[in-house]
Design a protein around this motif. Structure first.
Motif, PDB file in Angstrom:
ATOM      1  N   THR A   1      -2.508  -5.386  -5.320  1.00  0.00           N
ATOM      2  CA  THR A   1      -2.284  -4.251  -6.214  1.00  0.00           C
ATOM      3  C   THR A   1      -2.782  -4.575  -7.605  1.00  0.00           C
ATOM      4  O   THR A   1      -2.777  -5.740  -8.025  1.00  0.00           O
ATOM      5  CB  THR A   1      -0.782  -3.893  -6.274  1.00  0.00           C
TER       6      THR A   1
ATOM      7  N   ALA B   1       8.222   7.907  -1.143  1.00  0.00           N
ATOM      8  CA  ALA B   1       7.366   9.000  -1.596  1.00  0.00           C
ATOM      9  C   ALA B   1       8.087   9.877  -2.613  1.00  0.00           C
ATOM     10  O   ALA B   1       7.503  10.290  -3.625  1.00  0.00           O
ATOM     11  CB  ALA B   1       6.897   9.834  -0.397  1.00  0.00           C
TER      12      ALA B   1
ATOM     13  N   THR C   1       2.030   1.810  -3.532  1.00  0.00           N
ATOM     14  CA  THR C   1       0.929   2.251  -4.387  1.00  0.00           C
ATOM     15  C   THR C   1       0.583   3.704  -4.106  1.00  0.00           C
ATOM     16  O   THR C   1       0.415   4.513  -5.028  1.00  0.00           O
ATOM     17  CB  THR C   1      -0.304   1.352  -4.158  1.00  0.00           C
ATOM     18  N   ASP C   2       0.481   4.061  -2.832  1.00  0.00           N
ATOM     19  CA  ASP C   2       0.166   5.444  -2.454  1.00  0.00           C
ATOM     20  C   ASP C   2       1.265   6.399  -2.904  1.00  0.00           C
ATOM     21  O   ASP C   2       0.991   7.554  -3.256  1.00  0.00           O
ATOM     22  CB  ASP C   2      -0.025   5.547  -0.932  1.00  0.00           C
TER      23      ASP C   2
ATOM     24  N   GLY D   1       0.810  -1.217   0.000  1.00  0.00           N
ATOM     25  CA  GLY D   1       0.000   0.000   0.000  1.00  0.00           C
ATOM     26  C   GLY D   1       0.839   1.260   0.000  1.00  0.00           C
ATOM     27  O   GLY D   1       0.493   2.242  -0.670  1.00  0.00           O
ATOM     28  N   LEU D   2       1.947   1.256   0.745  1.00  0.00           N
ATOM     29  CA  LEU D   2       2.848   2.414   0.755  1.00  0.00           C
ATOM     30  C   LEU D   2       3.389   2.706  -0.635  1.00  0.00           C
ATOM     31  O   LEU D   2       3.458   3.867  -1.065  1.00  0.00           O
ATOM     32  CB  LEU D   2       4.017   2.167   1.712  1.00  0.00           C
TER      33      LEU D   2
END
Length: 337
Positions: free
Chosen positions: A127, A325, A58-59, A55-56
């Motif tokens: 995903t 990020a 994908t975000d 999830g990290l």
């Protein structure tokens, strides 16, 4: 024009909550830290951690997430360490740093376990993006493991290649496979061994139904810098789609090698530091991508994988998330080569 795709070489640090929970659970499990023989509670903790890690990514906007390799307590030797024909013995220093792993000693004929394939199956359900799979390269695995069965370096390397190829054949659909080969720089093969290393990588690459990146990183101690030219020439003979370079540790020599000797149609650019807690911003990462493409003369790459130069299991989880990020902010885009 070059298509820039963001991904990582995997081997992520555990989230902080998972470190604490798993340390407690493994301490209470009979036999202690026995990767591959986890209790249901340990399995559940890893599943929750995997979901968080995917999830990290994908975000963050990464184009090709990885499973994370959170169960790989023995780092690159994990796929070998869980095999039936392997005994894990004393603690060994991992290359030249303060990380350690259990020595994997091969005592019988190797056979694939499907362990990595099962991890990829689990990640694939988290995903909608294509996955980047991760395996140790056969040459690096030969340098990290001990042979007490095959009796010959060439035979041992060939057996490891066959073992990894059989693992790759069990993979679900993945878009890419990063074969991590730090030992090509850390302990480069000599005459004869360099050709055998290339043949071993070729065997794994041909078994994988994916674009294969042979990712090199970490400078050899006392070397002249960059990959040995003869080792590199043999590596290009392997049926791989891309070579990965550590442009954090050595951008000048790597750019020279590409310019002087050519490269594969695609390339992986290790331009985010996986060992330093200083977090690069997205603009700095873009500039590094553009510099490498501008300074590798005579090449016109179809795809450049913008990636972290090394695995990130060294990093504090917060810094690791910040780097994800920043890397993800370098959106899939075309840049002039």
């Amino acid at each position: 024009m070059t298509d820039v795709v963001s991904t990582t070489p995997g081997l992520f640090p555990l989230p902080d909550w998972a470190k604490d929970e798993l340390a407690d659970l493994k301490g209470r499990q009979k036999g202690g830290l026995v990767t591959g023989d986890e209790s249901p509670e340990i399995t559940d903790a890893y599943e929750r951690a995997r979901e968080e890690i995917v999830g990290l990514q994908t975000d963050a906007g990464l184009d090709l997430p990885v499973e994370g390799q959170l169960r790989w307590d023995d780092m690159l030797t994990h796929p070998l360490s869980v095999a039936d024909a392997v005994e894990t013995r004393g603690i060994v220093r991992y290359f030249d740093n303060n990380n350690f792993y259990r020595e994997p000693v091969v005592t019988d004929d190797l056979a694939a376990t499907g362990d990595v394939a099962r991890e990829l199956e689990a990640a694939g359900g988290l995903t909608d993006d294509g996955l980047n799979a991760v395996l140790p390269g056969p040459y690096t695995l030969s340098q990290l493991a001990t042979d007490e069965h095959y009796g010959d370096e060439a035979d041992f390397l060939s057996a490891l290649a066959d073992f990894l190829a059989a693992e790759a054949e069990q993979f679900p659909d993945v878009e890419t496979l990063f074969l991590l080969e730090p030992s090509l720089l850390e302990s480069p093969p000599g005459d004869g061994a360099d050709e055998r290393a290339s043949e071993a990588i070729d065997a794994v690459a041909q078994a994988a139904d994916a674009d294969v990146v042979a990712h090199t990183y970490w400078e050899s101690h006392g070397g002249d810098g960059g990959i040995d030219e003869k080792v590199y020439a043999h590596l290009l003979d392997a049926d791989i789609d891309a070579v990965g370079f550590d442009f954090v540790a050595n951008h000048e020599d790597n750019a020279y090698v590409i310019s002087e000797y050519g490269c594969t149609d695609d390339v992986a650019l290790g331009i985010v530091d996986g060992q330093n807690t200083l977090v690069e911003d997205a603009e700095e990462i873009r500039e590094r991508v553009e510099w490498t493409l501008d300074n590798t003369h005579g090449t016109d790459f179809e795809t450049a994988y913008a990636t972290i130069n090394t695995p990130t299991f060294y990093l504090p989880s917060g810094k690791f998330e910040d780097k994800l990020a920043a890397l993800g902010a370098v959106e899939r885009t075309e840049v002039k080569a």
